[in-house]
Design a protein around this motif. Structure first.
Motif, short mmCIF file in Angstrom:
data_model
loop_
_atom_site.label_atom_id
_atom_site.label_comp_id
_atom_site.label_asym_id
_atom_site.label_seq_id
_atom_site.Cartn_x
_atom_site.Cartn_y
_atom_site.Cartn_z
N LEU A 167 0.83 -1.22 0.00
CA LEU A 167 0.00 0.00 0.00
C LEU A 167 0.87 1.27 0.00
O LEU A 167 0.67 2.17 -0.83
CB LEU A 167 -0.90 0.00 1.25
N ALA A 215 8.62 -2.43 3.88
CA ALA A 215 8.14 -3.75 4.27
C ALA A 215 7.65 -3.66 5.73
O ALA A 215 7.82 -2.62 6.37
CB ALA A 215 9.28 -4.75 4.15
N SER A 268 5.91 2.03 10.99
CA SER A 268 5.00 2.66 11.96
C SER A 268 5.61 2.80 13.36
O SER A 268 5.01 3.42 14.23
CB SER A 268 3.72 1.83 12.07
N GLY A 315 -1.07 -4.33 -0.07
CA GLY A 315 -0.62 -4.83 -1.36
C GLY A 315 -0.49 -3.71 -2.39
O GLY A 315 -1.09 -2.64 -2.24
N1 LIG Z 1 -0.87 0.47 6.12
C1 LIG Z 1 -0.77 1.60 6.79
O1 LIG Z 1 -1.78 2.18 7.16
C2 LIG Z 1 0.58 2.16 7.08
C3 LIG Z 1 0.70 3.54 7.29
C4 LIG Z 1 1.97 4.09 7.53
C5 LIG Z 1 3.08 3.25 7.60
N2 LIG Z 1 2.94 1.91 7.40
C6 LIG Z 1 4.14 1.07 7.45
O2 LIG Z 1 4.54 0.88 6.12
C7 LIG Z 1 5.15 -0.41 5.94
C8 LIG Z 1 4.45 -1.13 4.80
O3 LIG Z 1 3.07 -1.20 5.09
P1 LIG Z 1 2.02 -1.43 3.92
O4 LIG Z 1 0.70 -1.05 4.47
O5 LIG Z 1 2.49 -0.85 2.65
O6 LIG Z 1 2.07 -3.03 3.86
P2 LIG Z 1 1.65 -4.02 2.69
O7 LIG Z 1 1.32 -5.31 3.33
O8 LIG Z 1 0.66 -3.40 1.78
O9 LIG Z 1 3.03 -4.16 1.86
C9 LIG Z 1 4.19 -4.69 2.43
C10 LIG Z 1 5.13 -5.06 1.30
O10 LIG Z 1 6.36 -5.54 1.85
C11 LIG Z 1 6.71 -6.75 1.21
N3 LIG Z 1 7.54 -7.53 2.13
C12 LIG Z 1 7.16 -8.20 3.22
N4 LIG Z 1 8.22 -8.75 3.82
C13 LIG Z 1 9.29 -8.43 3.06
C14 LIG Z 1 10.67 -8.71 3.12
N5 LIG Z 1 11.16 -9.46 4.10
N6 LIG Z 1 11.48 -8.20 2.15
C15 LIG Z 1 10.99 -7.45 1.16
N7 LIG Z 1 9.68 -7.14 1.05
C16 LIG Z 1 8.86 -7.63 1.98
C17 LIG Z 1 5.40 -7.40 0.83
O11 LIG Z 1 5.55 -8.32 -0.18
C18 LIG Z 1 4.62 -6.15 0.39
O12 LIG Z 1 4.96 -5.87 -0.94
C19 LIG Z 1 5.06 -1.09 7.29
O13 LIG Z 1 6.29 -1.00 7.95
C20 LIG Z 1 3.99 -0.30 8.04
O14 LIG Z 1 4.23 -0.32 9.43
C21 LIG Z 1 1.72 1.36 7.10
#
Ligand SMILES: NC(=O)c1ccc[n+]([C@@H]2O[C@H](COP(=O)([O-])OP(=O)(O)OC[C@H]3O[C@@H](n4cnc5c(N)ncnc54)[C@H](O)[C@@H]3O)[C@@H](O)[C@H]2O)c1
Ligand SMILES: O=C(O)C(=O)C[C@]1(C(=O)O)C=C[C@@H](O)C=C1
Length: 295
Positions: free
Chosen positions: A16, A75, A102, A134
């Protein structure tokens, strides 16, 4: 389109958040001239290729960071230590290593030791998201009007911090600098605890015997529905957030448990003024939040 602070941005993990930034780079500009990405699974890498939201998809993190002047970890935070160990030997001279995790204390603890002297580490956290995950869930306007928090360790190169700040401003965000411990405490109460409560209340409802559960789903009105939106979030991401902000989250969970027990006690003993007072306080907070957003 505004000038980009970076020539080549490498996204390690592209769900995302990473895919939203990649889309913003293409649609709004001012982020990086070129965006390269990698993800853990071949299926995700194929999806990103198909979506055409980055210039190049690499199979390994090491290949993605080669020649990048900005590397952003996107990630789940529990994977950061292994990723940092894998990419450290491949970071270019004066590369800026940043992230969107986060939690911030754990990221500094897990990534900091791997950062070579010739690179700059600027931890970050965009305060924007949805319950979807995703690369297909991202959109270019996600960061508009939202905060992006940076927690650079003391002595971090100011030019590197300024470039990361420019990246987020060009994505539409307001940038704030914070101490990592303060960040973790604030987000334990405004983000991590609400998610913990949402996952828990959905579990409590699900534990009810079959007959009531069907009624729960059938008659779920907006109050319960609002909790289910948050509870639809990615399990792996949130598992990692909870385990990597353990201390602050447990403190807030303890305070919440005490306040909830006090409220339940007021209900049991019919303490109408206590109940009304707490509800009125919640209402005032909601109104203040709406006023602030309009300001
Ligand atoms: N979703 C939210 O609301 C939000 C908001 C701000 C920050 N975040 C942070 O952003 C980061 C990503 O969150 P997201 O919502 O995009 O998650 P997501 O699940 O949409 O995407 C995560 C991505 O990381 C990849 N991934 C997982 N493990 C991996 C690894 N070992 N090596 C390489 N790639 C890997 C997955 O395949 C996926 O493409 C997290 O650290 C989260 O804490 C999330
Ligand atoms: O809007 C949502 O659905 C979110 O969960 C976004 C949210 C939040 O709690 O506000 C979630 C995690 C982050 O690190 C930042 C933002």
């Amino acid at each position: 389109m505004p000038d980009a602070p970076f020539r080549r941005l490498a996204l390690i993990g592209i769900g995302l958040i990473g895919s939203s930034l990649a889309r913003a780079a293409k649609e709004k500009g001012g982020i990086a001239d070129e965006v390269v990405a990698t993800a853990r699974s071949a299926a995700t890498r194929d999806t990103v290729r198909r979506l055409g939201i980055v210039d190049r998809v690499e199979d390994t993190a090491a290949a993605a960071v080669a020649g990048a002047d900005c590397v952003m970890l996107c990630a789940p935070v529990g994977a950061f230590a292994d990723i940092a160990a894998a990419i450290a030997p491949h970071l270019a001279r004066d590369a800026v290593l940043t992230d969107v995790g986060s939690t911030k204390g754990s990221v500094i603890r897990d990534v900091g030791p791997y950062v070579p002297d010739h690179a700059h580490f600027v931890p970050g956290h965009p305060i924007a998201g949805t319950e979807h995950s995703g690369p297909e869930a991202g959109f270019a306007t996600l960061f508009e009007g939202r905060y992006a928090i940076l927690t650079p360790p003391p002595g971090t190169d100011e030019a590197a911090v300024a470039k990361v700040a420019t990246l987020w401003r060009n994505a539409g965000s307001m940038v704030e600098i914070m101490e990592p411990q303060h960040h973790d405490k604030v987000f334990a109460i405004v983000s991590h605890l609400p998610h913990l409560i949402a996952f828990t209340i959905c579990g409590t409802a699900d534990d009810l015997e079959e007959e009531s559960r069907q009624a729960v789903l059938r008659f779920a009105a907006s109050g319960f529905r609002d909790f289910t939106r948050i509870a639809a979030s990615d399990p792996e991401m949130w598992r990692d957030v909870f385990l990597n902000n353990r201390e602050a989250l447990l403190e807030m969970a303890q305070r919440f448990t005490e306040d909830m027990t006090a409220m339940a006690r007021a209900v049991r003993w019919g303490d109408a003024s206590y109940i009304e007072d707490k509800i009125a306080r919640g209402r005032r907070i909601r109104r203040r939040l709406i006023e602030l957003r309009q300001a």
